[in-house]
Enzyme design. Structure first.
Site, mmCIF file in Angstrom:
data_model
loop_
_atom_site.group_PDB
_atom_site.id
_atom_site.type_symbol
_atom_site.label_atom_id
_atom_site.label_comp_id
_atom_site.label_asym_id
_atom_site.label_seq_id
_atom_site.Cartn_x
_atom_site.Cartn_y
_atom_site.Cartn_z
ATOM 1 N N CYS A 164 -1.109 14.785 -8.702
ATOM 2 C CA CYS A 164 -1.895 13.553 -8.812
ATOM 3 C C CYS A 164 -2.880 13.647 -9.981
ATOM 4 O O CYS A 164 -3.216 12.656 -10.617
ATOM 5 C CB CYS A 164 -2.667 13.306 -7.519
ATOM 6 S SG CYS A 164 -1.644 13.299 -6.055
ATOM 7 N N ARG A 188 -2.550 3.539 15.527
ATOM 8 C CA ARG A 188 -3.479 2.986 16.519
ATOM 9 C C ARG A 188 -3.037 1.586 16.953
ATOM 10 O O ARG A 188 -3.039 1.265 18.136
ATOM 11 C CB ARG A 188 -4.885 2.972 15.910
ATOM 12 C CG ARG A 188 -5.977 2.358 16.754
ATOM 13 C CD ARG A 188 -6.269 3.127 18.011
ATOM 14 N NE ARG A 188 -5.464 2.660 19.135
ATOM 15 C CZ ARG A 188 -5.660 3.018 20.398
ATOM 16 N NH1 ARG A 188 -6.600 3.873 20.715
ATOM 17 N NH2 ARG A 188 -4.900 2.565 21.363
ATOM 18 N N CYS A 244 3.408 6.208 -6.098
ATOM 19 C CA CYS A 244 3.056 7.283 -7.033
ATOM 20 C C CYS A 244 4.028 8.447 -6.870
ATOM 21 O O CYS A 244 4.526 8.996 -7.854
ATOM 22 C CB CYS A 244 1.635 7.788 -6.777
ATOM 23 S SG CYS A 244 0.349 6.654 -7.310
ATOM 24 N N CYS A 281 -2.455 12.043 -13.604
ATOM 25 C CA CYS A 281 -2.822 10.660 -13.902
ATOM 26 C C CYS A 281 -4.274 10.365 -13.536
ATOM 27 O O CYS A 281 -4.947 9.594 -14.206
ATOM 28 C CB CYS A 281 -1.928 9.684 -13.140
ATOM 29 S SG CYS A 281 -0.196 9.758 -13.590
ATOM 30 N N HIS A 282 -4.726 10.965 -12.434
ATOM 31 C CA HIS A 282 -6.063 10.632 -11.929
ATOM 32 C C HIS A 282 -7.047 11.748 -12.232
ATOM 33 O O HIS A 282 -6.690 12.921 -12.224
ATOM 34 C CB HIS A 282 -6.019 10.410 -10.414
ATOM 35 C CG HIS A 282 -5.099 9.310 -9.995
ATOM 36 N ND1 HIS A 282 -5.389 7.988 -10.211
ATOM 37 C CD2 HIS A 282 -3.892 9.340 -9.392
ATOM 38 C CE1 HIS A 282 -4.387 7.245 -9.752
ATOM 39 N NE2 HIS A 282 -3.467 8.033 -9.254
ATOM 40 N N HIS A 302 -11.039 -6.613 21.912
ATOM 41 C CA HIS A 302 -11.954 -6.151 20.861
ATOM 42 C C HIS A 302 -12.925 -7.210 20.376
ATOM 43 O O HIS A 302 -13.859 -6.903 19.649
ATOM 44 C CB HIS A 302 -11.147 -5.579 19.697
ATOM 45 C CG HIS A 302 -10.343 -4.373 20.098
ATOM 46 N ND1 HIS A 302 -10.941 -3.177 20.429
ATOM 47 C CD2 HIS A 302 -9.011 -4.181 20.271
ATOM 48 C CE1 HIS A 302 -9.998 -2.292 20.754
ATOM 49 N NE2 HIS A 302 -8.821 -2.875 20.685
ATOM 50 N N CYS A 323 -2.015 0.326 20.676
ATOM 51 C CA CYS A 323 -2.623 -0.834 21.344
ATOM 52 C C CYS A 323 -1.542 -1.794 21.833
ATOM 53 O O CYS A 323 -1.585 -2.273 22.964
ATOM 54 C CB CYS A 323 -3.545 -1.579 20.384
ATOM 55 S SG CYS A 323 -5.222 -0.935 20.336
ATOM 56 N N CYS A 350 -5.306 -8.890 20.522
ATOM 57 C CA CYS A 350 -6.334 -7.958 20.043
ATOM 58 C C CYS A 350 -7.708 -8.482 20.447
ATOM 59 O O CYS A 350 -8.582 -7.727 20.882
ATOM 60 C CB CYS A 350 -6.288 -7.837 18.523
ATOM 61 S SG CYS A 350 -4.684 -7.427 17.830
#
Lengths: 290, 109
Positions: free
Chosen positions: A106, A247, A143, A109-110, A210, A251, A206
């Protein structure tokens, strides 16, 4: 329901947290007035005014950290105590590791993980070239396959979550700020639609948990607002980093529905929408949850 | 054979003579209990850290026996009295015979 407990917020600055334990044997509720400061220096916004698009739904948004018990909260206050940082460290190593047929890491490029600090707060994000909303993991896979000639990694795999944890760790304290207008808007609308759609035999959306019932108990667990600012999340129950899509899957499974898969277009849309509900909260990942 | 094992220790850089300090240690390790089976039904062999010791200038501070069913990445925190400047030496013993070591100097301020 609040128990007779004081958590010294000043002590959060020191390495120890003084807790005057309750004399009653009640479940360990979080002190919802505690403030999160990581390593005594990174101040994290865990409660703030809701973004404009939530008018009529929520007035205040809160990080899941506020809903956890004192012990779990304290684990996130120090990098040494936060097991999620093991994943972040592995992510930093991966970032410097040469992978694939092009002989690149990585770093070719970074300019280091730190140079990508604006990534975690702004993803999922519209990708002009691919003409769709991209999550961090989709971008990493691009990438890997297009720049480095490496194999694509599975969504929410250990390696992906380590990358995500490293990226999140350098963005801690920065406010979540995903764009919901422009070309991303239709995906955002799709995510919103999902958020308010009831799924499964239990017929739950949801929002039922929540938005309408955060702070209440769902069996033995304390419902949070389901914010994504803390992802990837180290969960004590499975002792590893967990991605947002896993997650979501958990749920929807819990509503007794057939779920979507991690990395599916549905979950990308949902991730964008849920992330936008947390615009204003600080990036916290890798966070510690139960 | 456990891979990716890395010990970490947090000890204050200095303390006053006789001060009680808190030491935190963590080692990344899968701590495979030997009770689980893989998808083919074969038992996954036990692979854990079975002993941890801490010494200060050659004197034992703590000697811990670890058992299966301790979670991944065992974290141990304990207090120690620092009578003089010196070095804390930490040792973890793996089931596979590997020994991981770490040392931290502490000065008297």
């Amino acid at each position: 329901m609040k128990i007779n407990k004081m958590l010294s917020t000043a002590a959060a600055l020191a390495s120890t947290v003084t807790v005057f334990a309750s004399v009653f044997a009640l479940p360990a509720f979080a002190d919802e007035d505690a403030e999160l400061v990581i390593n005594g220096e990174i101040e994290i916004v865990t409660k703030t005014a809701a973004p404009a698009h939530l008018d009529g739904h929520l007035s205040e948004i809160m990080s899941g950290w506020r809903f956890r018990s004192d012990d779990t909260q304290a684990m996130e206050m120090d990098d040494f105590d936060n097991p999620g940082m093991l994943g972040a460290e592995a992510g930093f190593d991966q970032f410097e590791t040469v992978m694939g047929s092009e002989g690149k890491s990585c770093m070719d490029c970074h300019d280091g993980v730190e140079s990508l600090a604006n990534v975690r707060p702004t993803y999922p994000k519209w990708n002009d070239d691919k003409e769709q909303v991209y999550t961090i993991q989709m971008q990493i896979n691009d990438c890997l396959t297009e720049q480095m000639g490496a194999d694509a990694q599975k969504y929410d795999s250990g390696m992906m979550l380590n990358f995500e944890a490293a990226l999140a760790s350098v963005s801690r304290g920065m406010p979540m700020n995903v764009a919901i207008d422009g070309p991303a808007q239709s995906t955002w609308e799709q995510g919103k639609e999902m958020y308010y759609t009831r799924y499964g035999q239990l017929d739950l959306s949801c929002a039922n948990c929540h938005e309408q019932n955060y702070g209440n108990m769902i069996r033995a667990d304390h419902l949070s607002q389901g914010q994504t600012n803390g992802f990837p999340t180290y969960r004590l129950k499975n002792a590893k980093l967990n991605g947002a899509h896993s997650r979501f899957k958990g749920c929807i499974r819990d509503t007794r529905a057939e779920t979507f898969n991690a990395g599916s277009p549905e979950f990308v849309a949902l991730e964008l929408y849920v992330a936008s509900r947390g615009n204003g909260l600080s990036v916290e990942g890798p966070s510690v949850r139960n | 054979m456990a891979s990716g094992v890395k010990p970490r220790v947090k000890v204050p850089k200095s303390a006053s003579a006789g001060e009680v300090i808190t030491i935190k240690t963590l080692i990344s390790h899968p701590m495979e209990s030997g009770q689980r089976k893989d998808s083919d039904g074969n038992v996954i062999p036990r692979s854990i850290i079975n002993r941890f010791t801490c010494e200060f200038n050659g004197e034992s501070v703590v000697d811990v026996t670890l058992e299966p069913s301790i979670s991944t990445n065992p974290y141990l925190e304990f207090d120690a009295t620092v009578p003089e400047a010196g070095e804390f030496k930490f040792t973890w013993y793996d089931d596979d015979g590997s020994v991981y070591e770490e040392a931290k100097e502490i000065a008297i301020a």
